[in-house]
Motif scaffolding. Structure first.
Motif, PDB file in Angstrom:
ATOM      1  N   GLU A 192       3.808   3.203  -7.697  1.00 16.68           N
ATOM      2  CA  GLU A 192       4.936   2.395  -8.180  1.00 16.68           C
ATOM      3  C   GLU A 192       6.258   3.131  -8.043  1.00 16.68           C
ATOM      4  O   GLU A 192       7.312   2.508  -7.913  1.00 16.68           O
ATOM      5  CB  GLU A 192       4.703   1.994  -9.630  1.00 16.68           C
ATOM      6  N   GLU A 193       6.203   4.451  -8.084  1.00 12.29           N
ATOM      7  CA  GLU A 193       7.432   5.229  -8.018  1.00 12.29           C
ATOM      8  C   GLU A 193       8.164   4.943  -6.705  1.00 12.29           C
ATOM      9  O   GLU A 193       7.554   4.907  -5.635  1.00 12.29           O
ATOM     10  CB  GLU A 193       7.091   6.717  -8.119  1.00 12.29           C
ATOM     11  N   ALA A 194       9.484   4.773  -6.783  1.00 12.47           N
ATOM     12  CA  ALA A 194      10.251   4.397  -5.598  1.00 12.47           C
ATOM     13  C   ALA A 194      10.313   5.513  -4.571  1.00 12.47           C
ATOM     14  O   ALA A 194      10.302   5.256  -3.370  1.00 12.47           O
ATOM     15  CB  ALA A 194      11.664   3.992  -6.009  1.00 12.47           C
ATOM     16  N   ALA A 195      10.437   6.748  -5.046  1.00 14.83           N
ATOM     17  CA  ALA A 195      10.539   7.895  -4.133  1.00 14.83           C
ATOM     18  C   ALA A 195       9.640   9.009  -4.647  1.00 14.83           C
ATOM     19  O   ALA A 195      10.097  10.018  -5.191  1.00 14.83           O
ATOM     20  CB  ALA A 195      11.988   8.365  -4.028  1.00 14.83           C
ATOM     21  N   PRO A 196       8.330   8.852  -4.480  1.00 18.91           N
ATOM     22  CA  PRO A 196       7.383   9.841  -5.014  1.00 18.91           C
ATOM     23  C   PRO A 196       7.482  11.174  -4.276  1.00 18.91           C
ATOM     24  O   PRO A 196       7.882  11.220  -3.112  1.00 18.91           O
ATOM     25  CB  PRO A 196       6.026   9.185  -4.763  1.00 18.91           C
ATOM     26  N   ALA A 197       7.109  12.241  -4.971  1.00 19.98           N
ATOM     27  CA  ALA A 197       7.036  13.537  -4.299  1.00 19.98           C
ATOM     28  C   ALA A 197       5.993  13.449  -3.193  1.00 19.98           C
ATOM     29  O   ALA A 197       4.941  12.823  -3.360  1.00 19.98           O
ATOM     30  CB  ALA A 197       6.667  14.624  -5.296  1.00 19.98           C
ATOM     31  N   VAL A 198       6.277  14.081  -2.080  1.00 20.30           N
ATOM     32  CA  VAL A 198       5.364  13.984  -0.945  1.00 20.30           C
ATOM     33  C   VAL A 198       4.004  14.566  -1.336  1.00 20.30           C
ATOM     34  O   VAL A 198       3.921  15.633  -1.945  1.00 20.30           O
ATOM     35  CB  VAL A 198       5.969  14.685   0.295  1.00 20.30           C
ATOM     36  N   GLY A 199       2.954  13.816  -1.049  1.00 22.46           N
ATOM     37  CA  GLY A 199       1.607  14.208  -1.412  1.00 22.46           C
ATOM     38  C   GLY A 199       1.056  13.441  -2.589  1.00 22.46           C
ATOM     39  O   GLY A 199      -0.152  13.449  -2.830  1.00 22.46           O
ATOM     40  N   THR A 200       1.928  12.763  -3.336  1.00 23.85           N
ATOM     41  CA  THR A 200       1.478  12.070  -4.542  1.00 23.85           C
ATOM     42  C   THR A 200       1.325  10.569  -4.341  1.00 23.85           C
ATOM     43  O   THR A 200       1.139   9.827  -5.302  1.00 23.85           O
ATOM     44  CB  THR A 200       2.457  12.322  -5.709  1.00 23.85           C
ATOM     45  N   GLY A 201       1.387  10.105  -3.120  1.00 20.20           N
ATOM     46  CA  GLY A 201       1.291   8.675  -2.831  1.00 20.20           C
ATOM     47  C   GLY A 201       2.509   8.233  -2.039  1.00 20.20           C
ATOM     48  O   GLY A 201       3.440   9.012  -1.819  1.00 20.20           O
ATOM     49  N   TRP A 202       2.468   6.964  -1.614  1.00 22.94           N
ATOM     50  CA  TRP A 202       3.524   6.472  -0.718  1.00 22.94           C
ATOM     51  C   TRP A 202       4.220   5.270  -1.336  1.00 22.94           C
ATOM     52  O   TRP A 202       3.594   4.501  -2.052  1.00 22.94           O
ATOM     53  CB  TRP A 202       2.906   6.101   0.637  1.00 22.94           C
ATOM     54  N   PRO A 203       5.498   5.098  -1.068  1.00 22.56           N
ATOM     55  CA  PRO A 203       6.211   3.946  -1.630  1.00 22.56           C
ATOM     56  C   PRO A 203       5.584   2.640  -1.137  1.00 22.56           C
ATOM     57  O   PRO A 203       5.132   2.564   0.004  1.00 22.56           O
ATOM     58  CB  PRO A 203       7.637   4.092  -1.068  1.00 22.56           C
ATOM     59  N   SER A 204       5.571   1.663  -2.003  1.00 20.85           N
ATOM     60  CA  SER A 204       5.038   0.363  -1.596  1.00 20.85           C
ATOM     61  C   SER A 204       6.156  -0.490  -0.999  1.00 20.85           C
ATOM     62  O   SER A 204       7.331  -0.300  -1.293  1.00 20.85           O
ATOM     63  CB  SER A 204       4.405  -0.345  -2.788  1.00 20.85           C
ATOM     64  N   VAL A 205       5.749  -1.410  -0.168  1.00 18.90           N
ATOM     65  CA  VAL A 205       6.695  -2.302   0.503  1.00 18.90           C
ATOM     66  C   VAL A 205       6.349  -3.727   0.127  1.00 18.90           C
ATOM     67  O   VAL A 205       5.181  -4.125   0.207  1.00 18.90           O
ATOM     68  CB  VAL A 205       6.630  -2.114   2.034  1.00 18.90           C
ATOM     69  N   ASP A 206       7.357  -4.480  -0.291  1.00 21.26           N
ATOM     70  CA  ASP A 206       7.142  -5.850  -0.735  1.00 21.26           C
ATOM     71  C   ASP A 206       7.073  -6.775   0.476  1.00 21.26           C
ATOM     72  O   ASP A 206       8.075  -6.988   1.170  1.00 21.26           O
ATOM     73  CB  ASP A 206       8.287  -6.270  -1.662  1.00 21.26           C
ATOM     74  N   ALA A 207       5.898  -7.318   0.731  1.00 17.01           N
ATOM     75  CA  ALA A 207       5.700  -8.169   1.906  1.00 17.01           C
ATOM     76  C   ALA A 207       6.614  -9.394   1.878  1.00 17.01           C
ATOM     77  O   ALA A 207       7.096  -9.852   2.924  1.00 17.01           O
ATOM     78  CB  ALA A 207       4.233  -8.610   2.001  1.00 17.01           C
ATOM     79  N   ALA A 208       6.867  -9.924   0.679  1.00 16.25           N
ATOM     80  CA  ALA A 208       7.715 -11.118   0.579  1.00 16.25           C
ATOM     81  C   ALA A 208       9.145 -10.793   1.002  1.00 16.25           C
ATOM     82  O   ALA A 208       9.816 -11.593   1.670  1.00 16.25           O
ATOM     83  CB  ALA A 208       7.691 -11.648  -0.860  1.00 16.25           C
ATOM     84  N   GLU A 209       9.623  -9.608   0.623  1.00 19.22           N
ATOM     85  CA  GLU A 209      10.984  -9.206   1.034  1.00 19.22           C
ATOM     86  C   GLU A 209      11.074  -9.013   2.542  1.00 19.22           C
ATOM     87  O   GLU A 209      12.078  -9.354   3.161  1.00 19.22           O
ATOM     88  CB  GLU A 209      11.388  -7.919   0.314  1.00 19.22           C
TER      89      GLU A 209
END
Lengths: 200, 349
Positions: B186-203
């Motif tokens: 959920e984090e907008a800009a996570p530390a690298v290695g802790t997951g990736w930002p999600s992208v809203d398909a509707a947007e």
């Protein structure tokens, strides 16, 4: 068609605006919940349920290869870079393009006016025997909705006497496979020859 | 705080001495669970430190292509907070979209002559990207390298590798793969290695791609014949230097012009051309519009006649003049005016 000559000033103003925006935006992060992706994921990436996430910042950042100097030259007397020093760090040839990375150290009141990305014709040219490779350009909407080219590069916004600029880069057409050095020519600086590296 | 110059100097000191004719580009770090596809050093308009930019993925999704990258400050330059949205020389001009540096990004397919820039959207940055305030470190956690993303136009399925323009820097050889990076957080800009930002398909579905794809021009000049081969998107052109073909303000071919045109004819034939080619005269912006238009038309006809005599059957020649209306370079510089004075031979696509 005559291009306006106040572009450097416009770039500087816009850069300042961007900096101000960075300080006043109320942009909210996207809170879309995690879902299963439709296809491939990063190779070997575990799901959160399998292992705790690990901050890899230091490994990624501190693992970056340093910039290695491959050549230097001086600013041309007839250019805005008179008195400056150019230092080149990369000339990497891939099968589809060639990447040049350099910095400039200001001197003698030099300024970056001649390095405007819209004046692509002033960018360095790579010469191999009887062939000259120009910086790649892209089409952009200009005045009167005409399309004008801009260099595939980054604009230079400041040059200070005695201070090395941040790295600049520009993209060129691919070089033949057997080329291991090129002569670099430009109205900006005195000609020099640089070695060519190729991605492993 | 270390300056960019100090950082570069230190890096140069620790580097292996350069050997002329070096054949390998610098290696990339191998990091568990984190793909590092390319790296570069990036400057900042408001901060003398250099940051390391790492590209982690260029992933096709429905309606777009997501560029994932991180920025971080090297260990020996840590200090105050770093605002990474200001990195990249303040550039919002090259491959522009919106008004923020985060949107000036593109997947550059130099081979096909196209660049896929950011999708336009009604967001604070003007594109679908990490928010401005999120892409930063704090004084309490300066070691963190946050991950950002920007959604670019759709890169076609048959494109496997591209170069990437982001934060005003260019990196080469980034593979284009399918599907978003996972796991997302959920984090907008996570530390690298802790997951990736999600992208809203509707947007992404609502975003505007009408000004996101740019034609690229690649110019290679044969210095012995003064003929420049220009690949403009899918269009191939031969640019002949008018200063070689004609005396100033003249439309009569010089003796040197015969050789240049003969070389161009050989190139046209060697390319297997058939159908109609177009010979177009262009001028710089000196003199009046009407004068330049007439001069360009007369010059195009002169080149067209000479060219036609040297081409095989099956190729016809059409001529036209554009005057000063279609410059390819800055008429404010002598070099630019020289490039604008040209006769262009456009081959059929």
């Amino acid at each position: 068609m005559t291009f306006r000559r106040d572009r450097v000033a416009a770039l500087a103003v816009a850069a300042l605006t961007a900096g101000l925006l960075a300080g006043c935006s109320d942009d909210e992060p996207d809170a879309t919940p995690t879902g299963d992706g439709p296809s491939a994921s990063a190779t070997g990436t575990p799901s959160p349920s399998e292992t705790a996430p690990v901050d890899r910042s230091r490994e990624v950042v501190d693992g970056a290869a340093p910039l290695e100097e491959i050549g230097t030259t001086t600013g041309a007397s007839g250019s805005s870079f008179r008195g400056a020093t150019f230092t080149f760090y990369r000339l990497d040839a891939s099968p589809t393009s060639t990447l040049l990375v350099w910095t400039m150290t200001g001197g003698g009141g030099s300024n970056p006016q001649d390095a405007n990305y819209l004046s692509w014709e002033l960018y360095p040219r790579m010469v191999v025997d009887d062939t000259e490779y120009r910086v790649l350009t892209y089409s952009r909407q200009g005045e009167d909705d005409t399309e004008v080219p801009g260099a595939v590069s980054n604009p230079v916004l400041r040059l200070t006497d005695g201070t090395e600029s941040s790295p600049q880069s520009a993209l060129f057409p691919p070089l033949p496979d057997d080329v291991d050095e090129v002569e670099l020519k430009s109205p900006w600086f005195d000609n020099l020859t640089l070695p060519v590296s190729r991605p492993g | 705080m270390r300056t960019a110059a100090a950082t570069l100097a230190a890096l140069a000191l620790t580097a292996t001495p350069t050997v002329a004719g070096a054949t390998e580009a610098p290696p990339l770090p191998t990091v568990e669970d984190v793909p590092v596809l390319a790296q570069t050093w990036v400057g900042n308009v408001n901060d003398d430190r250099l940051a390391v930019l790492s590209v982690h993925g260029l992933r096709r999704i429905d309606g777009g292509t997501v560029l994932y990258y991180s920025m971080g400050t090297p260990q020996d330059a840590l200090g105050d907070r770093a605002t990474f949205s200001a990195y990249g020389n303040g550039n919002t001009y090259v491959f522009p979209q919106g008004t923020n540096t985060l949107c000036a990004a593109a997947a550059v397919d130099a081979e096909q002559g196209l660049a896929y820039g950011a999708l336009a959207a009604s967001t604070p940055t003007g594109c679908l990207s990490t928010g401005i305030v999120d892409f930063a470190t704090t004084a309490e956690d300066p070691e963190r390298a946050p991950v950002a993303h920007v959604v670019l136009a759709e890169v076609p399925d048959d494109v496997d590798v591209v170069d990437v323009f982001v934060a005003s820097q260019l990196v080469q050889g980034v593979p284009v793969e399918d599907g978003p990076l996972e796991p997302t957080v959920e984090e907008a800009a996570p530390a690298v290695g802790t997951g990736w930002p999600s992208v809203d398909a509707a947007e992404v579905a609502e975003a505007d791609d009408s000004r996101s794809v740019f034609d690229l021009q690649s110019r290679v000049k044969d210095l012995s014949e003064d003929v420049t081969t220009t690949q403009d998107g899918e269009q191939q052109e031969l640019d002949l230097d008018a200063s070689v073909l004609f005396a100033t303000d003249e439309a009569r071919l010089t003796s040197r012009a015969r050789s240049v045109i003969a070389d161009a004819a050989e190139q046209i034939e060697a390319a297997g051309t058939s159908g109609t080619i177009t010979v177009t005269g262009h001028t710089d912006s000196n003199a009046s519009d009407s004068y330049n238009l007439d001069l360009s038309q007369r010059r195009a006809r002169a080149v067209g006649r000479a060219l036609e005599q040297r081409l095989p059957d099956g190729i016809t020649v059409r001529t036209e003049g554009k005057g000063e209306a279609e410059p390819i370079a800055d008429n404010g510089t002598a070099e630019g005016r020289a490039l604008n004075r040209r006769v262009t031979i456009t081959l059929p696509s």
